[in-house]
Design an enzyme around this catalytic site. Structure first.
Site, PDB file in Angstrom:
ATOM      1  N   GLU A  40       0.844  -1.211   0.000  1.00 38.35           N
ATOM      2  CA  GLU A  40       0.000   0.000   0.000  1.00 38.35           C
ATOM      3  C   GLU A  40       0.883   1.266   0.000  1.00 38.35           C
ATOM      4  O   GLU A  40       1.881   1.328   0.727  1.00 38.35           O
ATOM      5  CB  GLU A  40      -0.845  -0.016   1.285  1.00 38.35           C
ATOM      6  CG  GLU A  40      -1.740   1.198   1.455  1.00 38.35           C
ATOM      7  CD  GLU A  40      -2.401   1.247   2.844  1.00 38.35           C
ATOM      8  OE1 GLU A  40      -1.783   0.827   3.849  1.00 38.35           O
ATOM      9  OE2 GLU A  40      -3.540   1.723   2.911  1.00 38.35           O
ATOM     10  N   LYS A 118      -9.887   2.032  -1.778  1.00 40.91           N
ATOM     11  CA  LYS A 118      -9.992   1.450  -0.425  1.00 40.91           C
ATOM     12  C   LYS A 118     -11.301   1.882   0.252  1.00 40.91           C
ATOM     13  O   LYS A 118     -11.607   3.080   0.312  1.00 40.91           O
ATOM     14  CB  LYS A 118      -8.784   1.918   0.388  1.00 40.91           C
ATOM     15  CG  LYS A 118      -8.649   1.308   1.772  1.00 40.91           C
ATOM     16  CD  LYS A 118      -7.374   1.858   2.436  1.00 40.91           C
ATOM     17  CE  LYS A 118      -7.112   1.283   3.802  1.00 40.91           C
ATOM     18  NZ  LYS A 118      -5.895   1.877   4.414  1.00 40.91           N
ATOM     19  N   CYS A 153      -5.003  -3.058   3.239  1.00 44.57           N
ATOM     20  CA  CYS A 153      -4.575  -2.806   4.619  1.00 44.57           C
ATOM     21  C   CYS A 153      -5.715  -2.887   5.647  1.00 44.57           C
ATOM     22  O   CYS A 153      -6.193  -3.973   5.945  1.00 44.57           O
ATOM     23  CB  CYS A 153      -3.828  -1.474   4.674  1.00 44.57           C
ATOM     24  SG  CYS A 153      -2.728  -1.362   6.110  1.00 44.57           S
TER      25      CYS A 153
HETATM   26  N1  LIG Z   1      -2.724   1.861   6.457  1.00 41.32           N
HETATM   27  C1  LIG Z   1      -3.592   1.201   7.201  1.00 41.32           C
HETATM   28  O1  LIG Z   1      -4.687   0.900   6.769  1.00 41.32           O
HETATM   29  C2  LIG Z   1      -3.138   0.853   8.583  1.00 41.32           C
HETATM   30  C3  LIG Z   1      -4.042  -0.130   9.272  1.00 41.32           C
HETATM   31  C4  LIG Z   1      -3.610  -0.391  10.684  1.00 41.32           C
HETATM   32  O2  LIG Z   1      -2.640   0.152  11.170  1.00 41.32           O
HETATM   33  C5  LIG Z   1      -4.396  -1.341  11.479  1.00 41.32           C
HETATM   34  O3  LIG Z   1      -5.442  -1.809  11.017  1.00 41.32           O
HETATM   35  O4  LIG Z   1      -3.966  -1.646  12.608  1.00 41.32           O
END
Ligand SMILES: NC(=O)CCC(=O)C(=O)O
Length: 266
Positions: A40, A118, A153
């Protein structure tokens, strides 16, 4: 089918332009793979929220620097390339600028086969959640022998998205991420859970390094539809994680242990 995840080191002592060229070269080295996956927001860093606006770019047409470089790299390596995600600059309904965290998938001909905005933005009321708009549609991508389901993510925490992707035919769930070291235990557990509950391969590709002061978990992992880990990065160094997948194994697991057939709720 060989899949390679490139766990890119994202550190702020490297410019975005230099990283883009370096990553394109890394993709070109993976010509023995069928599918290559990047993490990502590897251009800017998933936690470098102060740079999101300045580094935003379109995903097609003039100024689509990352898309252009990745299209060329996919074509030269002759691979399917899930190029992770970029900060997409788009135009909203009233002509205003809106940002999305948008994943890009290229075919071996270099065509942009799919984009996925996303859906679940991270940060609660801050950071990505405040700066970016949310996608609304799950996306699947048919490949010659299988179907990809796209998530990014923080989406990993929302099983209903993965169930929707499975309903839409996904057999390989691809999750680029910039997951912090602090929650590494959640990352590994959730990647395996999504594989087991959807009887799918999960390809979860994180970043290495530290950006915006947030050390990354790394630990990119490929899990099979029975929940077995096929390959995993043991740390948060930049490295390539490779495994051979058998698309027919998804159907076998689903037929031998037909738990998906017993779903009651939609
Ligand atoms: N970039 C993100 O989506 C980070 C997600 C995260 O840190 C978490 O779910 O814990």
């Amino acid at each position: 089918m060989r899949a390679s995840l490139i766990q890119i080191g994202v550190n702020q002592d490297e410019t975005v332009e230099a990283r883009r060229a370096r990553v394109a070269a890394l993709v070109r080295e993976q010509s023995a793979a069928d599918l290559v996956v990047l993490p990502e927001l590897w251009t800017v860093g998933a936690f470098a929220v102060d740079s999101f606006r300045a580094e935003a770019e379109p995903v097609r047409g003039p100024g689509a620097r990352t898309a252009e470089a990745m299209s060329e790299a996919a074509r030269e390596a002759r691979v399917w390339l899930h190029a992770g995600s970029v900060v997409e600059r788009a135009t909203g309904e009233s002509g205003e600028t809106v940002l999305y965290n948008t994943a890009l998938v290229f075919s071996p001909d270099g065509d942009l086969a799919a984009t996925y905005r996303k859906i679940h933005r991270f940060g609660f009321d801050r950071g990505e959640a405040a700066l970016m708009s949310a996608g609304t549609a799950p996306v699947t991508v048919p490949l010659p022998d299988t179907t990809l389901g796209l998530a990014t993510c923080y989406d990993l925490r929302f099983p209903e998205l993965f169930r929707a992707l499975t309903r839409d035919g996904a057999e390989l769930l691809v999750v680029p991420a910039g997951w912090p070291a602090r929650r590494a235990a959640h990352w590994s557990l959730l990647a395996r859970a999504r594989a087991v509950e959807n009887q799918s391969y999960v390809l979860a590709c994180g970043t290495a390094g530290t950006h915006a002061g947030v050390p990354q978990a790394g630990r990119s992992v490929i899990v099979d539809p029975w929940g077995e880990t096929l390959a995993e990065a043991e740390d948060a160094e930049e490295r390539v994680v490779t495994a051979d997948l058998d698309p027919a194994y998804v159907a076998k697991v689903r037929a031998d242990f037909p738990v998906l057939r017993d779903r009651v709720l939609p």
